[in-house]
Scaffold this motif. Structure first.
Motif, PDB file in Angstrom:
ATOM      1  N   THR A 229       0.950  -1.125   0.076  1.00 49.04           N
ATOM      2  CA  THR A 229      -0.033   0.140   0.028  1.00 49.04           C
ATOM      3  C   THR A 229       0.789   1.324   0.016  1.00 49.04           C
ATOM      4  O   THR A 229       1.389   1.804   0.985  1.00 49.04           O
ATOM      5  CB  THR A 229      -0.780  -0.031   1.196  1.00 49.04           C
ATOM      6  OG1 THR A 229      -1.601  -1.269   1.302  1.00 49.04           O
ATOM      7  CG2 THR A 229      -1.926   1.171   1.164  1.00 49.04           C
ATOM      8  N   PHE A 230       1.359   1.527  -1.075  1.00 48.94           N
ATOM      9  CA  PHE A 230       2.157   2.693  -1.370  1.00 48.94           C
ATOM     10  C   PHE A 230       1.877   3.766  -0.713  1.00 48.94           C
ATOM     11  O   PHE A 230       2.735   4.537   0.010  1.00 48.94           O
ATOM     12  CB  PHE A 230       2.446   2.805  -3.027  1.00 48.94           C
ATOM     13  CG  PHE A 230       3.400   4.198  -3.469  1.00 48.94           C
ATOM     14  CD1 PHE A 230       2.834   5.331  -3.580  1.00 48.94           C
ATOM     15  CD2 PHE A 230       4.625   4.087  -3.092  1.00 48.94           C
ATOM     16  CE1 PHE A 230       3.403   6.432  -4.066  1.00 48.94           C
ATOM     17  CE2 PHE A 230       5.543   5.075  -3.547  1.00 48.94           C
ATOM     18  CZ  PHE A 230       4.731   6.456  -3.761  1.00 48.94           C
ATOM     19  N   SER A 231       0.506   4.355  -0.769  1.00 53.84           N
ATOM     20  CA  SER A 231       0.194   5.520  -0.379  1.00 53.84           C
ATOM     21  C   SER A 231       0.192   5.647   1.339  1.00 53.84           C
ATOM     22  O   SER A 231      -0.064   6.778   1.802  1.00 53.84           O
ATOM     23  CB  SER A 231      -1.232   5.661  -0.837  1.00 53.84           C
ATOM     24  OG  SER A 231      -2.195   4.967  -0.268  1.00 53.84           O
ATOM     25  N   SER A 232       0.438   4.677   2.020  1.00 53.38           N
ATOM     26  CA  SER A 232       0.346   4.388   3.335  1.00 53.38           C
ATOM     27  C   SER A 232       1.840   5.063   4.022  1.00 53.38           C
ATOM     28  O   SER A 232       1.856   5.250   5.452  1.00 53.38           O
ATOM     29  CB  SER A 232      -0.057   3.261   3.854  1.00 53.38           C
ATOM     30  OG  SER A 232      -1.382   3.110   3.406  1.00 53.38           O
ATOM     31  N   TYR A 233       2.891   5.069   3.127  1.00 47.23           N
ATOM     32  CA  TYR A 233       4.266   5.378   3.708  1.00 47.23           C
ATOM     33  C   TYR A 233       5.033   6.401   3.317  1.00 47.23           C
ATOM     34  O   TYR A 233       4.623   6.661   1.789  1.00 47.23           O
ATOM     35  CB  TYR A 233       4.878   3.838   3.443  1.00 47.23           C
ATOM     36  CG  TYR A 233       4.326   2.826   3.931  1.00 47.23           C
ATOM     37  CD1 TYR A 233       3.393   1.930   3.646  1.00 47.23           C
ATOM     38  CD2 TYR A 233       4.903   2.320   5.363  1.00 47.23           C
ATOM     39  CE1 TYR A 233       2.902   0.809   4.348  1.00 47.23           C
ATOM     40  CE2 TYR A 233       4.276   1.271   6.039  1.00 47.23           C
ATOM     41  CZ  TYR A 233       3.222   0.498   5.402  1.00 47.23           C
ATOM     42  OH  TYR A 233       2.689  -0.577   6.151  1.00 47.23           O
ATOM     43  N   GLY A 234       5.896   6.961   3.992  1.00 45.75           N
ATOM     44  CA  GLY A 234       6.600   7.916   3.553  1.00 45.75           C
ATOM     45  C   GLY A 234       7.735   7.251   2.468  1.00 45.75           C
ATOM     46  O   GLY A 234       7.916   5.997   2.549  1.00 45.75           O
ATOM     47  N   MET A 235       8.358   8.124   1.989  1.00 44.52           N
ATOM     48  CA  MET A 235       9.468   7.868   0.920  1.00 44.52           C
ATOM     49  C   MET A 235      10.536   8.469   1.083  1.00 44.52           C
ATOM     50  O   MET A 235      10.541   9.760   1.233  1.00 44.52           O
ATOM     51  CB  MET A 235       8.703   7.697  -0.640  1.00 44.52           C
ATOM     52  CG  MET A 235       7.674   6.868  -0.816  1.00 44.52           C
ATOM     53  SD  MET A 235       7.957   5.104  -0.799  1.00 44.52           S
ATOM     54  CE  MET A 235       8.974   5.156  -2.112  1.00 44.52           C
ATOM     55  N   GLY A 236      11.818   8.088   0.643  1.00 46.29           N
ATOM     56  CA  GLY A 236      12.846   8.661   0.750  1.00 46.29           C
ATOM     57  C   GLY A 236      13.979   8.555  -0.528  1.00 46.29           C
ATOM     58  O   GLY A 236      13.734   7.773  -1.079  1.00 46.29           O
ATOM     59  N   TRP A 237      14.669   9.462  -0.579  1.00 43.56           N
ATOM     60  CA  TRP A 237      15.664   9.550  -1.678  1.00 43.56           C
ATOM     61  C   TRP A 237      17.088   9.486  -0.985  1.00 43.56           C
ATOM     62  O   TRP A 237      17.370  10.560  -0.112  1.00 43.56           O
ATOM     63  CB  TRP A 237      15.479  10.607  -2.679  1.00 43.56           C
ATOM     64  CG  TRP A 237      14.437  10.556  -3.728  1.00 43.56           C
ATOM     65  CD1 TRP A 237      13.357  10.955  -3.562  1.00 43.56           C
ATOM     66  CD2 TRP A 237      14.587   9.626  -4.788  1.00 43.56           C
ATOM     67  NE1 TRP A 237      12.629  10.462  -4.743  1.00 43.56           N
ATOM     68  CE2 TRP A 237      13.157   9.750  -5.549  1.00 43.56           C
ATOM     69  CE3 TRP A 237      15.415   8.750  -5.294  1.00 43.56           C
ATOM     70  CZ2 TRP A 237      13.067   9.196  -6.721  1.00 43.56           C
ATOM     71  CZ3 TRP A 237      15.300   8.284  -6.779  1.00 43.56           C
ATOM     72  CH2 TRP A 237      13.695   8.380  -7.200  1.00 43.56           C
ATOM     73  N   PHE A 238      17.882   8.726  -1.449  1.00 43.51           N
ATOM     74  CA  PHE A 238      19.289   8.743  -0.835  1.00 43.51           C
ATOM     75  C   PHE A 238      20.293   8.590  -2.044  1.00 43.51           C
ATOM     76  O   PHE A 238      19.864   8.306  -3.101  1.00 43.51           O
ATOM     77  CB  PHE A 238      19.551   7.489   0.147  1.00 43.51           C
ATOM     78  CG  PHE A 238      18.956   7.454   1.235  1.00 43.51           C
ATOM     79  CD1 PHE A 238      17.334   7.273   1.407  1.00 43.51           C
ATOM     80  CD2 PHE A 238      19.403   7.964   2.713  1.00 43.51           C
ATOM     81  CE1 PHE A 238      16.607   7.084   2.737  1.00 43.51           C
ATOM     82  CE2 PHE A 238      18.910   7.905   3.728  1.00 43.51           C
ATOM     83  CZ  PHE A 238      17.617   7.610   3.795  1.00 43.51           C
ATOM     84  N   ARG A 239      21.588   9.076  -2.056  1.00 40.70           N
ATOM     85  CA  ARG A 239      22.330   8.684  -2.957  1.00 40.70           C
ATOM     86  C   ARG A 239      24.069   8.295  -2.450  1.00 40.70           C
ATOM     87  O   ARG A 239      24.091   8.242  -1.104  1.00 40.70           O
ATOM     88  CB  ARG A 239      22.806  10.168  -3.753  1.00 40.70           C
ATOM     89  CG  ARG A 239      23.403  11.056  -2.937  1.00 40.70           C
ATOM     90  CD  ARG A 239      23.268  12.603  -3.553  1.00 40.70           C
ATOM     91  NE  ARG A 239      23.626  13.651  -2.774  1.00 40.70           N
ATOM     92  CZ  ARG A 239      23.915  14.774  -3.104  1.00 40.70           C
ATOM     93  NH1 ARG A 239      23.314  15.217  -4.223  1.00 40.70           N
ATOM     94  NH2 ARG A 239      24.707  15.677  -2.636  1.00 40.70           N
TER      95      ARG A 239
END
Length: 127
Positions: free
Chosen positions: A28-38
């Motif tokens: 359920t993608f819409s339930s979770y925060g997302m991050g970008w890393f490099r």
């Protein structure tokens, strides 16, 4: 099982722009925060940006603030990273990741707070 697929990386000259996408499936993608890393060669993985489950809260590393913008489209199960005014120091493999906790507006910079990762997409900025 969660799958994340990043795209949009490439080579660009300093001052240019790229837009990264991260397509998610299996949760359920819409339930979770997302991050970008490099991660650059020889360096540790570092936080770039994060966005809450609703998109209402964002967090940026100081090094990209004002140049990068994170957004999401929950209908498409996709999170984006718009990168403008790119610098050679932005050269790295960029990864997206899913936050561990659902329905929280608390965003963190620690990789340990994210539990699913994509395979990464290379961004190269030449001077």
């Amino acid at each position: 099982q969660v799958q994340l697929v990043e795209s949009g990386g490439g080579s660009v000259q300093a001052g240019g722009s790229l837009r990264l996408s991260c397509a998610a499936s299996g949760r359920t993608f819409s339930s979770y925060g997302m991050g970008w890393f490099r991660q650059a060669p020889g360096k540790e993985r570092e936080f770039v940006a994060a966005i809450s489950w609703s998109g209402g809260t964002t967090l940026y590393a100081d090094s990209v603030k004002g140049r990068f913008t994170v957004s999401r489209d929950n209908a498409k199960n996709t999170v984006y990273l718009q990168m403008n005014s790119l610098k050679p120091g932005d050269t790295a493999v960029y990864y997206c990741a899913v936050g561990r906790l659902a329905y929280t507006i608390i965003l963190t910079r620690s990789p340990s707070d994210y539990n699913y990762w994509g395979q990464g997409t290379q961004v190269t900025v030449s001077s």
